[in-house]
Enzyme design. Sequence first.
Site, PDB file in Angstrom:
ATOM      1  N   GLU A  30       0.826  -1.206   0.000  1.00  0.00           N
ATOM      2  CA  GLU A  30       0.000   0.000   0.000  1.00  0.00           C
ATOM      3  C   GLU A  30       0.858   1.253   0.000  1.00  0.00           C
ATOM      4  O   GLU A  30       1.924   1.290   0.623  1.00  0.00           O
ATOM      5  CB  GLU A  30      -0.860   0.022   1.263  1.00  0.00           C
ATOM      6  CG  GLU A  30      -1.813  -1.132   1.309  1.00  0.00           C
ATOM      7  CD  GLU A  30      -2.690  -1.072   2.543  1.00  0.00           C
ATOM      8  OE1 GLU A  30      -3.225  -2.112   2.906  1.00  0.00           O
ATOM      9  OE2 GLU A  30      -2.833   0.014   3.129  1.00  0.00           O
TER      10      GLU A  30
ATOM     11  N   CYS B  91       3.600   8.356   1.013  1.00  0.00           N
ATOM     12  CA  CYS B  91       3.925   7.476   2.137  1.00  0.00           C
ATOM     13  C   CYS B  91       4.171   6.084   1.567  1.00  0.00           C
ATOM     14  O   CYS B  91       3.253   5.456   1.038  1.00  0.00           O
ATOM     15  CB  CYS B  91       2.762   7.475   3.130  1.00  0.00           C
ATOM     16  SG  CYS B  91       3.001   6.331   4.498  1.00  0.00           S
TER      17      CYS B  91
ATOM     18  N   CYS C 158       4.647  -6.968   8.148  1.00  0.00           N
ATOM     19  CA  CYS C 158       5.601  -6.486   9.156  1.00  0.00           C
ATOM     20  C   CYS C 158       5.707  -7.490  10.299  1.00  0.00           C
ATOM     21  O   CYS C 158       4.723  -8.129  10.663  1.00  0.00           O
ATOM     22  CB  CYS C 158       5.123  -5.135   9.703  1.00  0.00           C
ATOM     23  SG  CYS C 158       6.319  -4.347  10.810  1.00  0.00           S
TER      24      CYS C 158
ATOM     25  N   CYS D 100       3.223  -4.715  16.560  1.00  0.00           N
ATOM     26  CA  CYS D 100       2.595  -3.672  17.384  1.00  0.00           C
ATOM     27  C   CYS D 100       1.089  -3.965  17.514  1.00  0.00           C
ATOM     28  O   CYS D 100       0.429  -4.318  16.537  1.00  0.00           O
ATOM     29  CB  CYS D 100       2.814  -2.287  16.773  1.00  0.00           C
ATOM     30  SG  CYS D 100       4.558  -1.859  16.671  1.00  0.00           S
TER      31      CYS D 100
ATOM     32  N   CYS E 145      -1.630  -2.199  15.146  1.00  0.00           N
ATOM     33  CA  CYS E 145      -1.314  -2.013  13.725  1.00  0.00           C
ATOM     34  C   CYS E 145      -1.838  -3.142  12.836  1.00  0.00           C
ATOM     35  O   CYS E 145      -1.656  -4.324  13.144  1.00  0.00           O
ATOM     36  CB  CYS E 145       0.202  -1.902  13.569  1.00  0.00           C
ATOM     37  SG  CYS E 145       0.697  -1.588  11.866  1.00  0.00           S
TER      38      CYS E 145
ATOM     39  N   GLY F 237       5.514  -2.037   7.099  1.00  0.00           N
ATOM     40  CA  GLY F 237       6.861  -2.558   7.311  1.00  0.00           C
ATOM     41  C   GLY F 237       7.727  -1.673   8.185  1.00  0.00           C
ATOM     42  O   GLY F 237       7.374  -0.533   8.501  1.00  0.00           O
ATOM     43  N   GLU F 238       8.877  -2.218   8.594  1.00  0.00           N
ATOM     44  CA  GLU F 238       9.820  -1.479   9.430  1.00  0.00           C
ATOM     45  C   GLU F 238      11.074  -1.192   8.588  1.00  0.00           C
ATOM     46  O   GLU F 238      11.861  -2.093   8.304  1.00  0.00           O
ATOM     47  CB  GLU F 238      10.153  -2.320  10.688  1.00  0.00           C
ATOM     48  CG  GLU F 238      11.275  -1.796  11.546  1.00  0.00           C
ATOM     49  CD  GLU F 238      11.195  -0.286  11.855  1.00  0.00           C
ATOM     50  OE1 GLU F 238      10.178   0.184  12.358  1.00  0.00           O
ATOM     51  OE2 GLU F 238      12.195   0.407  11.572  1.00  0.00           O
TER      52      GLU F 238
ATOM     53  N   SER G 117      10.309   6.648   9.511  1.00  0.00           N
ATOM     54  CA  SER G 117       9.665   6.333  10.789  1.00  0.00           C
ATOM     55  C   SER G 117      10.061   4.935  11.244  1.00  0.00           C
ATOM     56  O   SER G 117      10.021   3.991  10.469  1.00  0.00           O
ATOM     57  CB  SER G 117       8.145   6.420  10.615  1.00  0.00           C
ATOM     58  OG  SER G 117       7.497   6.140  11.834  1.00  0.00           O
TER      59      SER G 117
ATOM     60  N   SER H 132       8.303   6.007  16.588  1.00  0.00           N
ATOM     61  CA  SER H 132       6.985   5.581  17.076  1.00  0.00           C
ATOM     62  C   SER H 132       7.127   5.232  18.543  1.00  0.00           C
ATOM     63  O   SER H 132       7.586   4.151  18.892  1.00  0.00           O
ATOM     64  CB  SER H 132       6.503   4.370  16.272  1.00  0.00           C
ATOM     65  OG  SER H 132       6.370   4.748  14.926  1.00  0.00           O
ATOM     66  N   LEU H 133       6.747   6.172  19.406  1.00  0.00           N
ATOM     67  CA  LEU H 133       6.974   5.984  20.844  1.00  0.00           C
ATOM     68  C   LEU H 133       5.734   5.386  21.512  1.00  0.00           C
ATOM     69  O   LEU H 133       5.805   4.333  22.138  1.00  0.00           O
ATOM     70  CB  LEU H 133       7.356   7.328  21.472  1.00  0.00           C
ATOM     71  CG  LEU H 133       7.892   7.280  22.887  1.00  0.00           C
ATOM     72  CD1 LEU H 133       9.156   6.449  22.982  1.00  0.00           C
ATOM     73  CD2 LEU H 133       8.170   8.688  23.420  1.00  0.00           C
TER      74      LEU H 133
ATOM     75  N   CYS I 207      -2.123   2.327   7.639  1.00  0.00           N
ATOM     76  CA  CYS I 207      -1.346   1.257   7.010  1.00  0.00           C
ATOM     77  C   CYS I 207      -1.899  -0.148   7.182  1.00  0.00           C
ATOM     78  O   CYS I 207      -2.343  -0.532   8.242  1.00  0.00           O
ATOM     79  CB  CYS I 207       0.085   1.304   7.514  1.00  0.00           C
ATOM     80  SG  CYS I 207       0.201   1.690   9.246  1.00  0.00           S
TER      81      CYS I 207
HETATM   82  N1  SAH Z   1       7.494   0.510  11.290  1.00  0.00           N
HETATM   83  C1  SAH Z   1       7.579   1.936  11.250  1.00  0.00           C
HETATM   84  C2  SAH Z   1       6.803   2.576  10.118  1.00  0.00           C
HETATM   85  C3  SAH Z   1       5.436   2.037   9.806  1.00  0.00           C
HETATM   86  S1  SAH Z   1       4.123   2.391  10.907  1.00  0.00           S
HETATM   87  C4  SAH Z   1       7.179   2.526  12.589  1.00  0.00           C
HETATM   88  O1  SAH Z   1       6.812   1.771  13.480  1.00  0.00           O
HETATM   89  O2  SAH Z   1       7.296   3.737  12.773  1.00  0.00           O
HETATM   90  C5  SAH Z   1       3.792   4.098  10.671  1.00  0.00           C
HETATM   91  C6  SAH Z   1       3.163   4.793  11.859  1.00  0.00           C
HETATM   92  O3  SAH Z   1       1.769   4.458  11.989  1.00  0.00           O
HETATM   93  C7  SAH Z   1       3.803   4.398  13.160  1.00  0.00           C
HETATM   94  O4  SAH Z   1       3.957   5.525  14.000  1.00  0.00           O
HETATM   95  C8  SAH Z   1       2.792   3.435  13.723  1.00  0.00           C
HETATM   96  O5  SAH Z   1       2.975   3.262  15.080  1.00  0.00           O
HETATM   97  C9  SAH Z   1       1.498   4.090  13.317  1.00  0.00           C
HETATM   98  N2  SAH Z   1       0.316   3.231  13.344  1.00  0.00           N
HETATM   99  C10 SAH Z   1       0.214   1.930  13.044  1.00  0.00           C
HETATM  100  N3  SAH Z   1      -1.049   1.487  13.208  1.00  0.00           N
HETATM  101  C11 SAH Z   1      -1.775   2.543  13.597  1.00  0.00           C
HETATM  102  C12 SAH Z   1      -3.142   2.750  13.925  1.00  0.00           C
HETATM  103  N4  SAH Z   1      -4.015   1.744  13.895  1.00  0.00           N
HETATM  104  N5  SAH Z   1      -3.516   3.987  14.312  1.00  0.00           N
HETATM  105  C13 SAH Z   1      -2.639   5.019  14.349  1.00  0.00           C
HETATM  106  N6  SAH Z   1      -1.354   4.894  14.034  1.00  0.00           N
HETATM  107  C14 SAH Z   1      -0.902   3.667  13.682  1.00  0.00           C
END
Ligand code: SAH
Length: 350
Positions: free
Chosen positions: A97, A110, A117, A121, A124, A164-165, A196, A219-220, A338
């Site tokens: 995507e 983006c 991935c 998380c 996600c 993905g990361e 990110s 992504s904290l 995503c």
């Molecule tokens: N792996 C990388 C980049 C992909 S995720 C990372 O973790 O940063 C891109 C951003 O979208 C990250 O900040 C992730 O935590 C956030 N994200 C993923 N799922 C989400 C959701 N359901 N709602 C809001 N943000 C989300």
Amino acid sequence: MEQIKTKTDIVSLSLEELRDRFAGLGEPRFRADQTYRWLHVQCAASFADMTNLPKTLREKLDNDFAIFSCAIEKKLVSCYDGTVKYLFRLHDGEFVETVVMRYKYGLSVCVSSQVGCNMGCAFCASAIGGCVRDLSASEILWQVYAAGLDLGERISHIVMMGMGEPLVNYDNALRFIRLISDPNGQNIGVRNISLSTCGIVPKIYALTQTGLPVTLSISLHAPNDEIRGKLMPVNKRWGIDELLAAVKDHTEKTGRRVSFEYTLIRGVNDSEENARELAARLRGMLCHVNLIPVNQVTETGLSAAQEQDVRRFTAVLERFHINVTVRRTLGSDINASCGQLRKNRKESNS
Ligand code: SAH
């Protein structure tokens, strides 16, 4: 299929590498430069299109090299804000995507860096089903090329924030950054590229070491290890202290402000106390906090913070002089967060 595998992925090669390969074929340097322009400026998807190359050379290239372009499987345009979301089909039938967002300063793409991935998380959609494979640099590039060709507009900004990361696929992510910013290609300034990460600490140090002025986004999503460990398995490998040390190293060496992404999840990380703890941890850092009300992904059972809690959280950070914004939700009518399109497609096929 077998044949394709043995061909070199030409779009992932730098200009220098392409010149070397052409020298090996007994072709002059200007032919490599012409081909590179076709690949990265015109974004040609086939050698047959390269009309100023001799036919024999086009045939030779077709024998040795492959252009791993991607095809539009699905395209959704938001009627609210013009955000475009693509589901692209890759040469091996996998899907990724890509989202194009319209800002005052231009178009931002983006891009995804992996198919799926492995980071797991909790909130996600891309995590569901794990990581199928890494994307090559060319497959990341082609998301930008295909979107630019389809829209007929110049892309000015990149965010590596799709599926993905990127720091797990570090070499290809870096190759992508170098190629997309190449003045002989699309020439998108490195400063207009954000990367990110969920916090792959050794690779943050490595990225800093390259000296590339990309904007780092972290992504904290939590103010302490207890909450973060529940939301993000990566935190068990590298805790917040280690992560923030790598971020400090980055800001000190590059002088660039880091962005922290913080997804507000109702009853999980959105209390006043959570905000205070976050403010205390980030105090004095060259940073900016981006608050994102979590996008609902049905399987996760997590829901977005309520409006008044978002406001309270923002106010606490402001009181402690932390730069904070609440992210505008773009494309909310087209599942723009995503992993959702790919996941839905897999479900409708099974
Ligand atoms: N792996 C990388 C980049 C992909 S995720 C990372 O973790 O940063 C891109 C951003 O979208 C990250 O900040 C992730 O935590 C956030 N994200 C993923 N799922 C989400 C959701 N359901 N709602 C809001 N943000 C989300």
